[in-house]
Design an enzyme around this catalytic site. Structure first.
Site, short mmCIF file in Angstrom:
data_model
loop_
_atom_site.label_atom_id
_atom_site.label_comp_id
_atom_site.label_asym_id
_atom_site.label_seq_id
_atom_site.Cartn_x
_atom_site.Cartn_y
_atom_site.Cartn_z
N ARG A 1 0.90 -1.23 -0.12
CA ARG A 1 -0.06 -0.08 -0.10
C ARG A 1 1.11 1.10 -0.13
O ARG A 1 1.80 1.45 1.04
CB ARG A 1 -0.95 0.11 1.03
CG ARG A 1 -1.51 1.39 1.44
CD ARG A 1 -2.66 1.16 2.36
NE ARG A 1 -3.81 0.51 1.85
CZ ARG A 1 -4.72 0.67 2.52
NH1 ARG A 1 -5.17 1.20 3.51
NH2 ARG A 1 -6.10 0.00 1.91
N HIS B 1 -7.49 0.71 -6.45
CA HIS B 1 -7.54 -0.25 -5.39
C HIS B 1 -8.26 -1.31 -5.82
O HIS B 1 -9.15 -1.47 -5.65
CB HIS B 1 -8.24 0.67 -4.29
CG HIS B 1 -8.44 0.15 -2.79
ND1 HIS B 1 -7.64 -1.17 -2.43
CD2 HIS B 1 -8.90 0.08 -1.71
CE1 HIS B 1 -7.72 -1.35 -1.42
NE2 HIS B 1 -8.47 -0.60 -0.91
N ASP C 1 -17.36 6.81 -1.23
CA ASP C 1 -16.17 6.69 -0.49
C ASP C 1 -15.84 8.11 0.08
O ASP C 1 -16.47 9.18 -0.10
CB ASP C 1 -15.07 6.45 -1.50
CG ASP C 1 -13.67 6.13 -0.90
OD1 ASP C 1 -13.57 5.85 0.53
OD2 ASP C 1 -12.55 6.34 -1.66
N ARG D 1 -13.38 -8.64 1.04
CA ARG D 1 -12.26 -8.32 0.85
C ARG D 1 -11.22 -9.52 0.98
O ARG D 1 -10.38 -9.95 0.29
CB ARG D 1 -11.54 -7.33 1.79
CG ARG D 1 -12.07 -6.01 1.62
CD ARG D 1 -11.53 -5.37 0.05
NE ARG D 1 -10.24 -5.16 0.19
CZ ARG D 1 -9.40 -4.41 0.51
NH1 ARG D 1 -9.84 -3.34 1.22
NH2 ARG D 1 -8.23 -4.39 0.44
N1 CP Z 1 -11.18 -0.49 2.35
C1 CP Z 1 -10.02 -0.64 2.75
O1 CP Z 1 -8.84 -0.71 1.90
O2 CP Z 1 -9.72 -0.42 3.99
P1 CP Z 1 -8.26 -0.17 4.96
O3 CP Z 1 -7.92 1.12 4.42
O4 CP Z 1 -8.64 -0.42 6.57
O5 CP Z 1 -7.37 -1.28 4.37
N1 NVA Z 2 -10.02 6.65 -1.08
C1 NVA Z 2 -9.65 5.97 0.02
C2 NVA Z 2 -9.65 4.85 0.25
C3 NVA Z 2 -9.43 4.06 1.42
C4 NVA Z 2 -9.48 2.48 1.63
C5 NVA Z 2 -8.18 6.41 0.46
O1 NVA Z 2 -7.39 6.47 -0.59
O2 NVA Z 2 -7.71 6.85 1.51
#
Ligand code: CP
Ligand code: NVA
Length: 310
Positions: free
Chosen positions: A103, A130, A225, A293
């Protein structure tokens, strides 16, 4: 050649469908008492430059259920690109573990990891997209409607990483995708251009709008979101003003199809992009979606690791 999982747009509809079919069967198997240890002796390195609940725990549990193991590497430990170059991290980890999930802030960093690693690299969220979320979301829609074909998916809010992956999945698999976003927060033009090419083949229709009411008309899925993604915190105040009318609340849900479901990748900012009433109400699929997930990622892991039997 090694297989990575970096963006939904990289994969053919058939490949995506295979991964989704595998997710369905692994979920069923797990619900019936547990998965076979098909990833026995495989270890996943999980690199995080940002916080996470779902991605971290669901990947870890996915590996354990399949007989493997996972290592959490926090931002402080790795210092990706700071303490050490991304190319060096990739080459070192390639000698210790079988697969990497990362990430990162900049999408370029995932591409760099994948370029230098001899092992598969999975994108656990970048500023661009994502894809693991997109696969779990698709699994959730399939469970509800049995197909992606002609399902009307409406995204309310920022044309961000999560919107990009949902768009690509819809365009590849034949769902119609509509987004309502404020000016200046649109999906990137190159993403829309790619999606339109995929849509020509699948029959999906793509609409970009400003008006939320127009966007939810005949929606089967309402997706939202956060208004402020990780890394954009200094823009939070201005975003709160700009996105004020882009809230999924009960009156907006009432304008969609009666059977519409509401989705959110989480974490939710209740009272901003979604109200408690909707997040906890009968249309909400927020928690089954979050649970998916783990099931979708099991399939992604097995896919990139070459379906190896334990
Ligand atoms: N939706 C998602 O990716 O959640 P986290 O940021 O908690 O991993
Ligand atoms: N759009 C959000 C998604 C988190 C899972 C971010 O990038 O923070």
């Amino acid at each position: 050649m090694k297989k990575d999982f970096i963006a939904i747009s990289d994969h053919s509809p058939e490949e995506l469908q295979d991964i989704l079919n595998l997710a369905v069967s692994l979920k069923k198997e797990w619900k019936l008492g547990g998965n076979a240890p098909i990833l026995k002796d495989k270890v996943l390195a999980m690199i995080f430059q940002k916080p996470s609940l779902r991605t971290r725990v669901s990947f870890d549990m996915a590996m354990r259920h399949l007989g493997g193991d996972a290592l959490y590497l926090s931002p402080a430990e790795i210092g990706l690109g700071k303490r050490e170059s991304i190319a060096d991290v990739a080459r070192v980890l390639s000698g210790y573990v079988e697969v990497i999930m990362a990430r990162v802030f900049e999408h370029e960093h995932i591409l760099e990891l994948a370029k230098w690693a001899d092992i598969p690299v999975i994108n656990g969220l970048s500023d661009y997209n994502h894809p693991c979320q997109g696969m779990a979301d698709t699994l959730t829609i399939l469970e509800e409607f049995g197909t992606m074909k002609d399902v009307n998916v409406t995204f309310i809010g920022d044309g961000n990483n999560v919107a990009v992956s949902m768009l690509f999945s819809c365009a590849k698999l034949g769902a119609n995708f509509t987004i309502a976003s404020p000016g200046g927060y649109d999906l990137p033009e190159n993403v829309l251009a790619d999606a339109r090419k995929f849509a020509e083949k699948s029959g999906s229709k793509i609409n970009t709008l400003r008006d939320v009411h127009e966007a939810v008309n005949e929606a089967d899925v309402l997706y939202t979101d956060t208004w402020t993604s990780m890394g954009q915190e200094e823009e939070a105040q201005i975003r709160e003003k700009v996105f004020q009318t882009y809230q999924v609340n009960a009156s907006l849900v009432a304008e969609a199809n009666k059977h519409a479901i509401v989705m959110h990748c989480l974490p939710a900012h209740r009272g901003q992009e979604i109200t408690d009433e909707v997040a906890d109400g009968p249309h909400s699929r927020l928690f089954p979606q979050a649970h998916n997930r783990m099931h979708a990622q099991k399939a992604i892991l097995v896919h990139v690791l070459g379906d190896q039997k334990g």
